[in-house]
Motif scaffolding. Sequence first.
Motif, PDB file in Angstrom:
ATOM      1  N   PRO A 182       7.461   1.746   8.252  1.00  0.00           N
ATOM      2  CA  PRO A 182       7.571   2.909   7.357  1.00  0.00           C
ATOM      3  C   PRO A 182       7.930   2.561   5.908  1.00  0.00           C
ATOM      4  CG  PRO A 182       9.469   2.777   8.806  1.00  0.00           C
ATOM      5  CD  PRO A 182       8.490   1.741   9.278  1.00  0.00           C
ATOM      6  N   ASP A 183       8.507   1.403   5.680  1.00  0.00           N
ATOM      7  CA  ASP A 183       8.914   1.030   4.331  1.00  0.00           C
ATOM      8  C   ASP A 183       7.913   0.113   3.634  1.00  0.00           C
ATOM      9  OD1 ASP A 183      11.289   2.512   4.556  1.00  0.00           O
ATOM     10  OD2 ASP A 183      12.282   0.840   5.565  1.00  0.00           O
ATOM     11  N   ALA A 184       6.787  -0.152   4.275  1.00  0.00           N
ATOM     12  CA  ALA A 184       5.782  -1.046   3.682  1.00  0.00           C
ATOM     13  C   ALA A 184       5.187  -0.404   2.440  1.00  0.00           C
ATOM     14  CB  ALA A 184       4.682  -1.351   4.685  1.00  0.00           C
ATOM     15  N   LYS A 185       5.031  -1.189   1.406  1.00  0.00           N
ATOM     16  CA  LYS A 185       4.371  -0.724   0.187  1.00  0.00           C
ATOM     17  C   LYS A 185       2.869  -0.861   0.421  1.00  0.00           C
ATOM     18  CE  LYS A 185       4.075  -1.346  -4.739  1.00  0.00           C
ATOM     19  NZ  LYS A 185       4.500  -2.071  -5.917  1.00  0.00           N
ATOM     20  N   ILE A 186       2.176   0.265   0.428  1.00  0.00           N
ATOM     21  CA  ILE A 186       0.746   0.267   0.752  1.00  0.00           C
ATOM     22  C   ILE A 186      -0.064   0.042  -0.512  1.00  0.00           C
ATOM     23  CG2 ILE A 186      -1.147   1.573   1.781  1.00  0.00           C
ATOM     24  CD1 ILE A 186       1.227   0.753   3.677  1.00  0.00           C
ATOM     25  N   ASP A 187      -0.826  -1.044  -0.504  1.00  0.00           N
ATOM     26  CA  ASP A 187      -1.646  -1.419  -1.653  1.00  0.00           C
ATOM     27  C   ASP A 187      -3.102  -1.506  -1.222  1.00  0.00           C
ATOM     28  OD1 ASP A 187      -2.901  -2.472  -3.847  1.00  0.00           O
ATOM     29  OD2 ASP A 187      -1.592  -4.213  -4.033  1.00  0.00           O
ATOM     30  N   ASN A 205      -2.988   8.132   7.574  1.00  0.00           N
ATOM     31  CA  ASN A 205      -1.761   8.295   6.789  1.00  0.00           C
ATOM     32  C   ASN A 205      -1.801   7.350   5.588  1.00  0.00           C
ATOM     33  OD1 ASN A 205       0.788   8.422   5.719  1.00  0.00           O
ATOM     34  ND2 ASN A 205       1.852   7.845   7.588  1.00  0.00           N
ATOM     35  N   PHE A 206      -2.129   7.907   4.417  1.00  0.00           N
ATOM     36  CA  PHE A 206      -2.121   7.143   3.170  1.00  0.00           C
ATOM     37  C   PHE A 206      -0.922   7.536   2.312  1.00  0.00           C
ATOM     38  CE2 PHE A 206      -6.715   7.252   4.241  1.00  0.00           C
ATOM     39  CZ  PHE A 206      -6.921   5.890   4.334  1.00  0.00           C
TER      40      PHE A 206
END
Length: 122
Positions: free
Chosen positions: A25-30, A45-46
């Motif tokens: 849940p804390d991953a930085k999505i790039d 989920n973006f």
Amino acid sequence: MANKEQLAILKQGVAAWNKWREENPDAKIDLRGAKLDGLDLSGANFRKADIRGANFRNAMLVGANFNESILGIETGTVNVTDFTCSELTGVIFDNGFVEHVSYLFSGYRDIRFSYSILNYTS
């Protein structure tokens, strides 16, 4: 440039992606500049993802969550986030920064942009 590990998980399908998101849940999505054209990403989920310059052309995105995402031009490029000819019914763009985004010829209904900043969209 998109995170290659995250992109590989997303290309496994929405179920694998959403499960990974729940587990991280804390991953930085790039996903900046990702080539996601033509994919069925309905329900993905973006949330809080950086998708500047991503190509969603002809993608199915019904019910996808882009809440608090960053959309638009990737720094140093002229690529816009492209939703041309995509199905965007029920997509959530709440609390996001939406700039230089193309929705041309897209199917959209029931899209939410609550508390989002919208600049230069077409």
